[in-house]
Design an enzyme around this catalytic site. Structure first.
Site, PDB file in Angstrom:
ATOM      1  N   ASP A  52      -5.048   7.966  -4.372  1.00  0.00           N
ATOM      2  CA  ASP A  52      -4.103   9.045  -4.648  1.00  0.00           C
ATOM      3  C   ASP A  52      -3.576   8.908  -6.072  1.00  0.00           C
ATOM      4  O   ASP A  52      -2.942   7.911  -6.417  1.00  0.00           O
ATOM      5  CB  ASP A  52      -2.927   8.963  -3.667  1.00  0.00           C
ATOM      6  CG  ASP A  52      -1.920  10.061  -3.910  1.00  0.00           C
ATOM      7  OD1 ASP A  52      -2.180  11.198  -3.465  1.00  0.00           O
ATOM      8  OD2 ASP A  52      -0.878   9.800  -4.558  1.00  0.00           O
ATOM      9  N   TYR A  57       1.526  10.335 -13.324  1.00  0.00           N
ATOM     10  CA  TYR A  57       1.553   8.873 -13.397  1.00  0.00           C
ATOM     11  C   TYR A  57       0.996   8.346 -14.726  1.00  0.00           C
ATOM     12  O   TYR A  57       1.093   7.156 -15.006  1.00  0.00           O
ATOM     13  CB  TYR A  57       0.790   8.233 -12.227  1.00  0.00           C
ATOM     14  CG  TYR A  57       1.233   8.669 -10.839  1.00  0.00           C
ATOM     15  CD1 TYR A  57       2.484   9.244 -10.627  1.00  0.00           C
ATOM     16  CD2 TYR A  57       0.396   8.516  -9.740  1.00  0.00           C
ATOM     17  CE1 TYR A  57       2.873   9.659  -9.359  1.00  0.00           C
ATOM     18  CE2 TYR A  57       0.793   8.918  -8.471  1.00  0.00           C
ATOM     19  CZ  TYR A  57       2.024   9.499  -8.295  1.00  0.00           C
ATOM     20  OH  TYR A  57       2.408   9.904  -7.042  1.00  0.00           O
ATOM     21  N   LYS A  86      -2.886  15.350  -8.747  1.00  0.00           N
ATOM     22  CA  LYS A  86      -1.833  16.357  -8.544  1.00  0.00           C
ATOM     23  C   LYS A  86      -1.487  17.101  -9.830  1.00  0.00           C
ATOM     24  O   LYS A  86      -1.453  16.500 -10.918  1.00  0.00           O
ATOM     25  CB  LYS A  86      -0.548  15.689  -8.016  1.00  0.00           C
ATOM     26  CG  LYS A  86      -0.772  14.734  -6.863  1.00  0.00           C
ATOM     27  CD  LYS A  86       0.532  14.241  -6.259  1.00  0.00           C
ATOM     28  CE  LYS A  86       0.311  13.055  -5.356  1.00  0.00           C
ATOM     29  NZ  LYS A  86       0.204  11.758  -6.056  1.00  0.00           N
ATOM     30  N   HIS A 119       2.191  18.918  -7.126  1.00  0.00           N
ATOM     31  CA  HIS A 119       2.979  17.678  -6.990  1.00  0.00           C
ATOM     32  C   HIS A 119       4.369  17.930  -6.404  1.00  0.00           C
ATOM     33  O   HIS A 119       4.841  17.158  -5.569  1.00  0.00           O
ATOM     34  CB  HIS A 119       3.070  16.996  -8.363  1.00  0.00           C
ATOM     35  CG  HIS A 119       3.381  15.538  -8.287  1.00  0.00           C
ATOM     36  ND1 HIS A 119       2.880  14.627  -9.178  1.00  0.00           N
ATOM     37  CD2 HIS A 119       4.153  14.813  -7.436  1.00  0.00           C
ATOM     38  CE1 HIS A 119       3.318  13.417  -8.872  1.00  0.00           C
ATOM     39  NE2 HIS A 119       4.096  13.508  -7.825  1.00  0.00           N
TER      40      HIS A 119
HETATM   41  N1  LIG Z   1       4.114  12.935  -3.936  1.00  0.00           N
HETATM   42  C1  LIG Z   1       5.077  12.227  -4.460  1.00  0.00           C
HETATM   43  O1  LIG Z   1       6.035  12.719  -5.017  1.00  0.00           O
HETATM   44  C2  LIG Z   1       4.994  10.733  -4.356  1.00  0.00           C
HETATM   45  C3  LIG Z   1       6.153   9.952  -4.565  1.00  0.00           C
HETATM   46  C4  LIG Z   1       6.043   8.567  -4.450  1.00  0.00           C
HETATM   47  C5  LIG Z   1       4.810   7.999  -4.166  1.00  0.00           C
HETATM   48  N2  LIG Z   1       3.704   8.791  -4.001  1.00  0.00           N
HETATM   49  C6  LIG Z   1       2.381   8.219  -3.730  1.00  0.00           C
HETATM   50  O2  LIG Z   1       2.467   7.337  -2.637  1.00  0.00           O
HETATM   51  C7  LIG Z   1       2.042   6.031  -3.032  1.00  0.00           C
HETATM   52  C8  LIG Z   1       2.788   5.010  -2.216  1.00  0.00           C
HETATM   53  O3  LIG Z   1       4.186   5.136  -2.471  1.00  0.00           O
HETATM   54  P1  LIG Z   1       5.143   3.914  -2.531  1.00  0.00           P
HETATM   55  O4  LIG Z   1       4.778   3.098  -3.723  1.00  0.00           O
HETATM   56  O5  LIG Z   1       6.537   4.369  -2.452  1.00  0.00           O
HETATM   57  O6  LIG Z   1       4.763   3.220  -1.146  1.00  0.00           O
HETATM   58  P2  LIG Z   1       5.010   1.882  -0.493  1.00  0.00           P
HETATM   59  O7  LIG Z   1       3.742   1.128  -0.503  1.00  0.00           O
HETATM   60  O8  LIG Z   1       5.673   2.212   0.804  1.00  0.00           O
HETATM   61  O9  LIG Z   1       6.092   1.159  -1.403  1.00  0.00           O
HETATM   62  C9  LIG Z   1       5.728   0.310  -2.425  1.00  0.00           C
HETATM   63  C10 LIG Z   1       6.696  -0.837  -2.351  1.00  0.00           C
HETATM   64  O10 LIG Z   1       6.379  -1.564  -1.190  1.00  0.00           O
HETATM   65  C11 LIG Z   1       6.116  -2.894  -1.526  1.00  0.00           C
HETATM   66  N3  LIG Z   1       4.971  -3.335  -0.722  1.00  0.00           N
HETATM   67  C12 LIG Z   1       3.694  -2.893  -0.712  1.00  0.00           C
HETATM   68  N4  LIG Z   1       2.977  -3.540   0.220  1.00  0.00           N
HETATM   69  C13 LIG Z   1       3.837  -4.416   0.822  1.00  0.00           C
HETATM   70  C14 LIG Z   1       3.696  -5.372   1.856  1.00  0.00           C
HETATM   71  N5  LIG Z   1       2.534  -5.556   2.482  1.00  0.00           N
HETATM   72  N6  LIG Z   1       4.788  -6.108   2.212  1.00  0.00           N
HETATM   73  C15 LIG Z   1       5.968  -5.930   1.603  1.00  0.00           C
HETATM   74  N7  LIG Z   1       6.165  -5.032   0.606  1.00  0.00           N
HETATM   75  C16 LIG Z   1       5.112  -4.283   0.226  1.00  0.00           C
HETATM   76  C17 LIG Z   1       5.838  -2.933  -2.997  1.00  0.00           C
HETATM   77  O11 LIG Z   1       6.370  -4.115  -3.480  1.00  0.00           O
HETATM   78  P3  LIG Z   1       5.868  -4.830  -4.830  1.00  0.00           P
HETATM   79  O12 LIG Z   1       6.332  -3.959  -5.933  1.00  0.00           O
HETATM   80  O13 LIG Z   1       6.541  -6.158  -4.773  1.00  0.00           O
HETATM   81  O14 LIG Z   1       4.367  -4.939  -4.736  1.00  0.00           O
HETATM   82  C18 LIG Z   1       6.605  -1.721  -3.516  1.00  0.00           C
HETATM   83  O15 LIG Z   1       7.932  -2.106  -3.851  1.00  0.00           O
HETATM   84  C19 LIG Z   1       2.256   6.010  -4.552  1.00  0.00           C
HETATM   85  O16 LIG Z   1       1.478   5.071  -5.233  1.00  0.00           O
HETATM   86  C20 LIG Z   1       1.837   7.416  -4.910  1.00  0.00           C
HETATM   87  O17 LIG Z   1       0.433   7.528  -4.947  1.00  0.00           O
HETATM   88  C21 LIG Z   1       3.792  10.134  -4.067  1.00  0.00           C
END
Ligand SMILES: NC(=O)c1ccc[n+]([C@@H]2O[C@H](COP(=O)([O-])OP(=O)(O)OC[C@H]3O[C@@H](n4cnc5c(N)ncnc54)[C@H](OP(=O)(O)O)[C@@H]3O)[C@@H](O)[C@H]2O)c1
Length: 287
Positions: A52, A57, A86, A119
């Site tokens: 994604d 980004y 997006k 987006h």
């Molecule tokens: N459409 C939108 O507006 C929008 C907005 C936000 C995100 N997104 C998309 O969704 C993706 C995922 O979003 P997200 O980054 O918020 O998701 P997420 O994976 O729920 O959150 C990432 C956070 O979780 C931690 N993490 C990841 N794996 C872990 C595990 N196994 N155990 C403990 N902590 C863990 C990471 O820590 P560390 O930093 O320590 O690794 C980071 O702080 C983004 O990369 C993007 O592609 C879209």
């Protein structure tokens, strides 16, 4: 009952025969170029086949490099992976949609996309600055632009064959409904934040009814402290079934019928977040 307990190869069909989305997706919202390349490479190696991305980004080039390296290392073909990117808010005017799409394709080094999303539903004033603001720091919106006009240009991308499916992101049900009702090509995917503290049940039910894939971002409850990862119910289930809290939350997301995105930044976390299988029925029902 779940038909397969292993979610690593599970996919969801997209509307209009537009292929299948792997339910476990890797999100590329990573902070810098070097981290993007290594995290994307680690995700590919762990087994992720759904990526994604977003113009917003500013790292599509780095994601593209890591994907191309995966292709040339052998064993992975373009058709084996599912790539989304997006359209950013400054490109909502219909005449800007195709150039923005082509620029993303070029940066990613691909010749088609599996999915292109709007987006956010907010149109900003067009231009190269992703955050146009007035002298008081207020965002400059593109008054008069409607999501429906932008959607018409998204439909033309599907018509011309370079994009298999289109959808919306950061949208609420009251924003989705008018697009769904008027669209010639209905949204195939809706990407929104969802986790046990923000289940978005009404939107999920609508998506299920209309065969729209509900793609959850932040399934670990990113930014909430204490969040679902620290929740005692999640911790108790994790201890009982011998998984990590993250694995419990990701399994929960799949078992309620969503696809999901996570952003593991290390090889170990990529393996942890990809090695997801079904929770016993009783555990999955306890929220
Ligand atoms: N459409 C939108 O507006 C929008 C907005 C936000 C995100 N997104 C998309 O969704 C993706 C995922 O979003 P997200 O980054 O918020 O998701 P997420 O994976 O729920 O959150 C990432 C956070 O979780 C931690 N993490 C990841 N794996 C872990 C595990 N196994 N155990 C403990 N902590 C863990 C990471 O820590 P560390 O930093 O320590 O690794 C980071 O702080 C983004 O990369 C993007 O592609 C879209």
């Amino acid at each position: 009952m779940i038909e397969s307990s292993n979610f690593r190869t599970k996919t969801m069909p997209l509307k209009h025969g537009a292929g299948h989305m792997p339910v476990l997706g890797f999100g590329t919202l990573t902070p810098d170029a070097v981290a993007t390349i290594s995290a994307t490479r680690d995700a590919l190696e762990a087994g992720f086949r759904h990526f994604d991305c977003a113009e917003r980004y500013r790292n599509e080039r780095e994601v593209g490099k890591a994907l191309q390296a995966g292709f040339s290392a052998g064993g992975i073909a373009r058709e084996d992976i599912f790539v989304t990117t997006k359209l950013w808010n400054t490109n909502h005017r219909p005449e800007r949609v195709e150039p923005a799409f082509e620029a993303s394709l070029d940066r990613l080094g691909l010749n088609y996309l599996d999915l292109y999303l709007i987006h956010t539903p907010y149109a900003f004033q067009p231009g190269d600055d992703q955050d146009p603001r007035d002298r008081n720091g207020n965002i400059l919106y593109d008054q008069g632009m409607t999501l429906l006009k932008t959607w018409g240009a998204m439909e033309r991308l599907v018509d011309n064959g370079k994009c298999r499916a289109i959808g919306l992101s950061d949208i609420a049900l009251d924003g989705l409904l008018p697009i769904y009702e008027s669209a010639r090509i209905k949204p195939a995917v809706v990407q929104v934040e969802a986790h046990p503290y923000l289940p978005e049940t009404e939107l999920l039910e609508f998506c299920k009814e209309k065969d729209i894939v509900f793609l959850a971002f932040a399934p670990l409850g990113h930014g909430i402290t204490p969040g679902p990862l620290e929740d005692p119910v999640v911790a108790a289930i994790a201890a009982r079934v011998g998984r990590t809290p993250a694995q419990v939350l990701l399994a929960w997301a799949v078992q309620r019928g969503t696809a999901l995105l996570t952003t593991p930044r290390t090889a170990a976390r990529a393996l942890e977040n990809f090695n997801i299988s079904a929770l016993p029925d009783d555990d999955s029902m306890k929220w």
